[in-house]
Enzyme design. Structure first.
Site, PDB file in Angstrom:
ATOM      1  N   THR A  71       0.743  -1.266  -0.105  1.00 43.93           N
ATOM      2  CA  THR A  71      -0.041  -0.085   0.020  1.00 43.93           C
ATOM      3  C   THR A  71       0.816   1.166  -0.151  1.00 43.93           C
ATOM      4  OG1 THR A  71      -1.737   1.266   1.101  1.00 43.93           O
ATOM      5  CG2 THR A  71      -0.393   0.147   2.596  1.00 43.93           C
ATOM      6  N   ASN A  74      -0.422   3.847   1.189  1.00 48.50           N
ATOM      7  CA  ASN A  74      -0.992   4.573   2.467  1.00 48.50           C
ATOM      8  C   ASN A  74      -0.570   4.286   3.735  1.00 48.50           C
ATOM      9  OD1 ASN A  74      -3.225   5.396   4.473  1.00 48.50           O
ATOM     10  ND2 ASN A  74      -4.574   5.602   2.685  1.00 48.50           N
ATOM     11  N   GLY A  86      -1.496   5.433   6.691  1.00 45.00           N
ATOM     12  CA  GLY A  86      -2.470   5.267   7.713  1.00 45.00           C
ATOM     13  C   GLY A  86      -3.019   3.944   7.622  1.00 45.00           C
ATOM     14  N   LYS A  87      -3.226   3.271   6.542  1.00 48.46           N
ATOM     15  CA  LYS A  87      -4.041   1.943   6.330  1.00 48.46           C
ATOM     16  C   LYS A  87      -2.916   0.873   7.104  1.00 48.46           C
ATOM     17  CE  LYS A  87      -5.978   1.751   1.653  1.00 48.46           C
ATOM     18  NZ  LYS A  87      -6.290   1.254   0.522  1.00 48.46           N
ATOM     19  N   GLU A 116      -4.934   0.114 -10.800  1.00 48.32           N
ATOM     20  CA  GLU A 116      -6.124  -0.192 -10.355  1.00 48.32           C
ATOM     21  C   GLU A 116      -7.304   0.262 -11.522  1.00 48.32           C
ATOM     22  OE1 GLU A 116      -7.125   1.477  -6.668  1.00 48.32           O
ATOM     23  OE2 GLU A 116      -5.152   1.388  -5.872  1.00 48.32           O
ATOM     24  N   ASP A 144      -8.462  -2.382  -0.744  1.00 52.54           N
ATOM     25  CA  ASP A 144      -9.014  -1.260  -1.624  1.00 52.54           C
ATOM     26  C   ASP A 144     -10.395  -1.210  -0.833  1.00 52.54           C
ATOM     27  OD1 ASP A 144      -8.982   0.415  -3.800  1.00 52.54           O
ATOM     28  OD2 ASP A 144     -10.571  -0.696  -4.686  1.00 52.54           O
ATOM     29  N   PHE A 158      -6.888   9.690   8.323  1.00 51.02           N
ATOM     30  CA  PHE A 158      -6.573  10.071   6.930  1.00 51.02           C
ATOM     31  C   PHE A 158      -7.671  10.080   6.272  1.00 51.02           C
ATOM     32  CE2 PHE A 158      -6.381   5.437   7.213  1.00 51.02           C
ATOM     33  CZ  PHE A 158      -6.801   5.179   6.007  1.00 51.02           C
ATOM     34  N   HIS A 213     -14.579  -0.360   9.431  1.00 51.58           N
ATOM     35  CA  HIS A 213     -14.713  -1.013   8.156  1.00 51.58           C
ATOM     36  C   HIS A 213     -13.440  -2.083   8.155  1.00 51.58           C
ATOM     37  CE1 HIS A 213     -13.180   2.942   7.805  1.00 51.58           C
ATOM     38  NE2 HIS A 213     -12.560   2.702   6.739  1.00 51.58           N
ATOM     39  N   ARG A 214     -12.123  -1.379   8.043  1.00 49.94           N
ATOM     40  CA  ARG A 214     -10.972  -2.241   7.800  1.00 49.94           C
ATOM     41  C   ARG A 214     -10.952  -2.938   8.875  1.00 49.94           C
ATOM     42  NH1 ARG A 214      -8.604   1.945   6.535  1.00 49.94           N
ATOM     43  NH2 ARG A 214      -8.688   1.798   4.522  1.00 49.94           N
TER      44      ARG A 214
HETATM   45  P1  ITT Z   1      -3.426   2.246  -1.694  1.00 50.14           P
HETATM   46  O1  ITT Z   1      -4.319   1.826  -2.935  1.00 50.14           O
HETATM   47  O2  ITT Z   1      -1.798   2.409  -2.397  1.00 50.14           O
HETATM   48  O3  ITT Z   1      -3.472   1.067  -0.622  1.00 50.14           O
HETATM   49  P2  ITT Z   1      -5.019   4.694  -1.381  1.00 50.14           P
HETATM   50  O4  ITT Z   1      -4.824   5.612  -0.268  1.00 50.14           O
HETATM   51  O5  ITT Z   1      -4.973   5.040  -2.889  1.00 50.14           O
HETATM   52  O6  ITT Z   1      -3.861   3.513  -1.065  1.00 50.14           O
HETATM   53  P3  ITT Z   1      -7.783   3.333  -1.723  1.00 50.14           P
HETATM   54  O7  ITT Z   1      -7.608   3.380  -3.294  1.00 50.14           O
HETATM   55  O8  ITT Z   1      -8.173   2.139  -1.109  1.00 50.14           O
HETATM   56  O9  ITT Z   1      -6.243   3.751  -1.261  1.00 50.14           O
HETATM   57  O10 ITT Z   1      -8.365   4.430  -0.960  1.00 50.14           O
HETATM   58  C1  ITT Z   1      -9.453   5.185  -1.404  1.00 50.14           C
HETATM   59  C2  ITT Z   1      -9.666   6.732  -0.869  1.00 50.14           C
HETATM   60  O11 ITT Z   1     -10.270   6.376   0.268  1.00 50.14           O
HETATM   61  C3  ITT Z   1      -8.222   7.367  -0.375  1.00 50.14           C
HETATM   62  O12 ITT Z   1      -8.361   8.672  -0.671  1.00 50.14           O
HETATM   63  C4  ITT Z   1      -8.170   6.974   0.858  1.00 50.14           C
HETATM   64  O13 ITT Z   1      -7.328   8.214   1.356  1.00 50.14           O
HETATM   65  C5  ITT Z   1      -9.725   6.971   1.315  1.00 50.14           C
HETATM   66  N1  ITT Z   1      -9.824   6.077   2.510  1.00 50.14           N
HETATM   67  C6  ITT Z   1      -9.527   4.676   2.488  1.00 50.14           C
HETATM   68  N2  ITT Z   1      -9.786   4.149   3.639  1.00 50.14           N
HETATM   69  C7  ITT Z   1     -10.118   5.105   4.505  1.00 50.14           C
HETATM   70  C8  ITT Z   1     -10.354   5.355   5.855  1.00 50.14           C
HETATM   71  O14 ITT Z   1     -10.522   4.072   6.647  1.00 50.14           O
HETATM   72  N3  ITT Z   1     -10.883   6.528   6.071  1.00 50.14           N
HETATM   73  C9  ITT Z   1     -10.853   7.713   5.556  1.00 50.14           C
HETATM   74  N4  ITT Z   1     -10.341   7.513   4.240  1.00 50.14           N
HETATM   75  C10 ITT Z   1     -10.178   6.339   3.877  1.00 50.14           C
END
Ligand code: ITT
Length: 186
Positions: free
Chosen positions: A7, A9, A11-12, A36, A65, A140, A168-169
């Site tokens: 990832t 991200n 935060g994830k 993606e 995702d 985040f 959710h996560r």
């Molecule tokens: P990766 O695909 O590299 O894992 P990403 O941030 O692009 O990272 P996603 O496509 O899954 O991940 O995320 C979609 C959007 O939703 C992205 O802008 C995230 O910041 C947001 N998002 C995902 N999970 C979230 C959460 O738990 N709380 C708040 N925003 C979230």
């Protein structure tokens, strides 16, 4: 056991590793993206991504995702959540929701685990509402505008542990942990 979490991200990664550490699973951060596709379901995005990653990544890996689905906006931004967060941000979403009294929304996370030759998919969701304004600096993405059901604070106002108790996560990770213990990996 050790799993690589692919990832971009951080935060994830922080959320998932906190949950898995408690179950003695070590998570290693592989900070890279993957293609993606634009499609109607998060799961399809991951299954397509996995076909490429299988050749490029050695060992077990996890991908995530996630999306925010706002009912009054016909489930937007949904599968477009990353693009919309980048282009419109939380302020843009609040503008789209200005004057809207029906503010129900939910977050969904889909996780895909590659173990050996197998792919397993796990889902988690969290219902709530879109706040009237951004609140809190934690988390985040959409966290400052999402208030989970039954709470008075947004995810942005919660600690990582508080978000992980209901998100959710975290729910998707719980299903993953149940799978690992059922297959005697834990
Ligand atoms: P990766 O695909 O590299 O894992 P990403 O941030 O692009 O990272 P996603 O496509 O899954 O991940 O995320 C979609 C959007 O939703 C992205 O802008 C995230 O910041 C947001 N998002 C995902 N999970 C979230 C959460 O738990 N709380 C708040 N925003 C979230």
């Amino acid at each position: 056991m050790t799993i690589q979490f692919i990832t971009t991200n951080a935060g994830k990664f922080a959320e998932v590793s906190e949950k898995l550490a408690a179950a003695s699973v070590k998570l290693v951060h592989l900070d890279r993206g993957y293609p993606e596709i634009q499609t109607d379901r998060l799961e399809k995005v991951l299954k397509y991504a996995a076909t490429g990653l299988d050749d490029e990544v050695k060992g077990d890996y996890l991908i995530d995702d996630s999306g925010l689905f706002i009912e009054a906006l016909g489930s937007f931004p949904g599968v477009y959540s990353a693009f919309v967060q980048k282009k419109l941000g939380n302020r843009g979403i609040l503008k789209l929701m200005a004057g809207e009294r029906y503010r129900a929304a939910f977050f969904e996370t889909v996780l895909l685990l590659r173990q050996g030759e197998e792919h397993e998919v796990f889902h988690g969701d969290c219902a709530g509402t879109i706040a009237e304004s951004e609140r809190g600096r934690n988390g985040f993405g959409y966290d400052p505008i999402f208030q989970p059901q039954g709470e008075t604070r947004t995810f942005g106002e919660m600690s990582l542990q508080e978000k992980n108790a209901i998100s959710h996560r975290a729910r998707a990770v719980d299903v993953l942990l149940t799978h690992l213990s059922a297959t005697k990996e834990l």
